[in-house]
Scaffold this motif. Structure first.
Motif: not given
Length: 447
Positions: A373-379, A407-413, A420-424, A430-436
């Motif tokens: 899993x990866x969680x990316x916080x996007x300003x 797998x799954x994708x979640x986007x939430x403010x 905006x938090x992007x979770x994959x 590697x696949x999670x990182x690439x998609x995120x």
């Protein structure tokens, strides 16, 4: 005026976004709204705070606002958020006010409100308070003379909360050694005592709050010092709280992090085995890893999923008559013992399971086989506009189609920041990182 309440109260930079004037207005409005709904002209309010220096200023404003509205104020001092919820219920108060920004850095602060019984406010009550704040001085009572509220300190507030926590421990924790990270926050006033009186040998880090150092490189959002301390003293585990101690994360004896999903699974399985898990169902949020869901399914435990925020976990627990729920971030709610997330109660439950089974934390936590899993916080400039963008929605759908059921994708403010938090989650990191990364680029371009 924009929306005041986020996912967990009113929050912002102290004396900039969250000013004493705003704190006074929120307190006056809350007293008025809850008095109207409770049918009492003189509500009682319990007020507490974490050790941030700005909390002294904001506490004074909150107390003034409550007294100005005619409320009787009980000051509890520096205590964890769940302590204020417990004391609100214990004293029969109409309102609980906690001044804290939880895991946020020290320059921030916040106001969390509890209604009678120590429960988080429903959306309708928050909306009514916002309307009253917007109305300004024209809203709410303005008593004079003997009708002005009085202020006094709540006697033995810490002791009452500590005894409540210890009443949940069914067997001594003798033989267990832990390091507790108090995040230089509210946990410092009671967590070491609680774990020691429960029978554990306790080493403390992050236990010297000075008003400026809350969450500064320590606590549940900064696990490295805890990892080093656990390895250094050969402890059985480490427990990390945040600034107001409503969270609990852990690390194993080897220093491996154990998140809220794993802790929730350990506690759910323990309750399930002894027939104490109401409905054989646990409540989790959309952020919980798919591996957690697989573990629960294999154990015959149902999972009810909510939006992110312990208030939504609580609403589901109460509405469905369930007893346990939590978040990946470490907020766990044991509804049989508490009305909100309680990090110390969670720590005690985790330690009790270790004492009961004689198994290490690493062994207990291994029941959850996490998907990468990866969680990316996007300003962004406008988090709500971004998540409603057609371009972003199309990108999310494309990524989910690529993953399928694996797998799954979640986007939430964020509820408190312009993020905006992007979770994959995906079969491989590697696949999670690439998609995120791909999805985060789209979010950033629309932000």
């Amino acid at each position: 005026m924009g929306r005041l309440f986020g996912t967990d109260g009113v929050r912002g930079r102290a004396n900039a976004d969250l000013t004493p004037e705003l704190a006074l207005s929120v307190a006056r409005a809350a007293a008025g709204v809850l008095a109207d709904r409770g049918g009492t002209s003189r509500p009682v309010a319990v007020v507490g705070r974490d050790p941030r220096a700005s909390g002294e200023m904001l506490e004074a404003a909150v107390v003034a606002g409550l007294a100005s509205a005619g409320a009787q104020v009980l000051r509890a001092g520096v205590l964890p958020t769940p302590a204020i919820a417990h004391l609100t219920a214990h004293t029969g108060a109409d309102l609980g006010v906690m001044i804290s920004a939880s895991h946020n850095p020290m320059p921030d602060n916040g106001i969390k409100l509890f209604s009678r019984g120590g429960h988080k406010l429903p959306d309708a009550v928050e909306a009514a308070i916002e309307q009253a704040v917007a109305a300004g001085d024209s809203a709410g009572p303005r008593p004079t003379g003997a009708d002005i509220g009085r202020v006094r300190d709540l006697p033995d507030a810490i002791g009452t909360y500590v005894e409540h926590l210890l009443s949940t421990v069914t067997r001594p924790l003798t033989g267990l050694t832990l390091v507790v990270d108090c995040a230089h926050g509210a946990a410092a006033v009671c967590a070491p005592e609680v774990y020691r009186r429960a029978g554990a040998t306790v080493h403390v880090i992050g236990g010297e709050p000075d008003g400026w150092n809350t969450n500064d490189g320590v606590g549940s959002t900064h696990l490295r010092p805890l990892v080093e301390a656990v390895r250094g003293c050969g402890a059985d585990l480490g427990i990390a709280h945040d600034g107001d101690a409503d969270r609990c994360l852990a690390v194993t004896a080897a220093g491996e992090p154990v998140d809220g999903d794993a802790i929730l699974a350990v506690c759910a399985l323990a309750l399930h085995e002894r027939g104490g898990l109401a409905g054989d169902t646990v409540v989790a949020t959309v952020m919980s890893n798919l591996g957690f869901h697989h573990t629960m399914r294999e154990a015959g435990i149902g999972v009810h999923t909510t939006a992110v925020g312990d208030r939504y976990v609580l609403e589901a627990l109460r509405a469905r008559g369930l007893s346990l729920g939590g978040e990946q971030s470490g907020h766990l709610v044991f509804l049989d013992h508490a009305t909100t997330g309680d990090g110390l109660l969670t720590g005690l439950a985790l330690l009790s399971r270790m004492a009961e089974t004689g198994r290490s934390l690493a062994e207990l936590a291994s029941v959850v086989r996490r998907l990468p899993q990866i969680l990316v916080n996007v300003p962004v400039h406008d988090r709500l506009a971004v998540v409603e963008s057609d371009e972003v929605a199309a990108a999310v759908n494309a990524c989910q189609a690529e993953l399928g059921e694996d797998g799954r994708v979640l986007l939430r403010p964020s509820g408190t920041e312009q993020l905006v938090r992007v979770m994959v989650e995906a079969p491989t990191q590697q696949q999670a990182d690439t998609i995120a990364t791909r999805l985060a680029d789209v979010v950033a371009s629309c932000g």
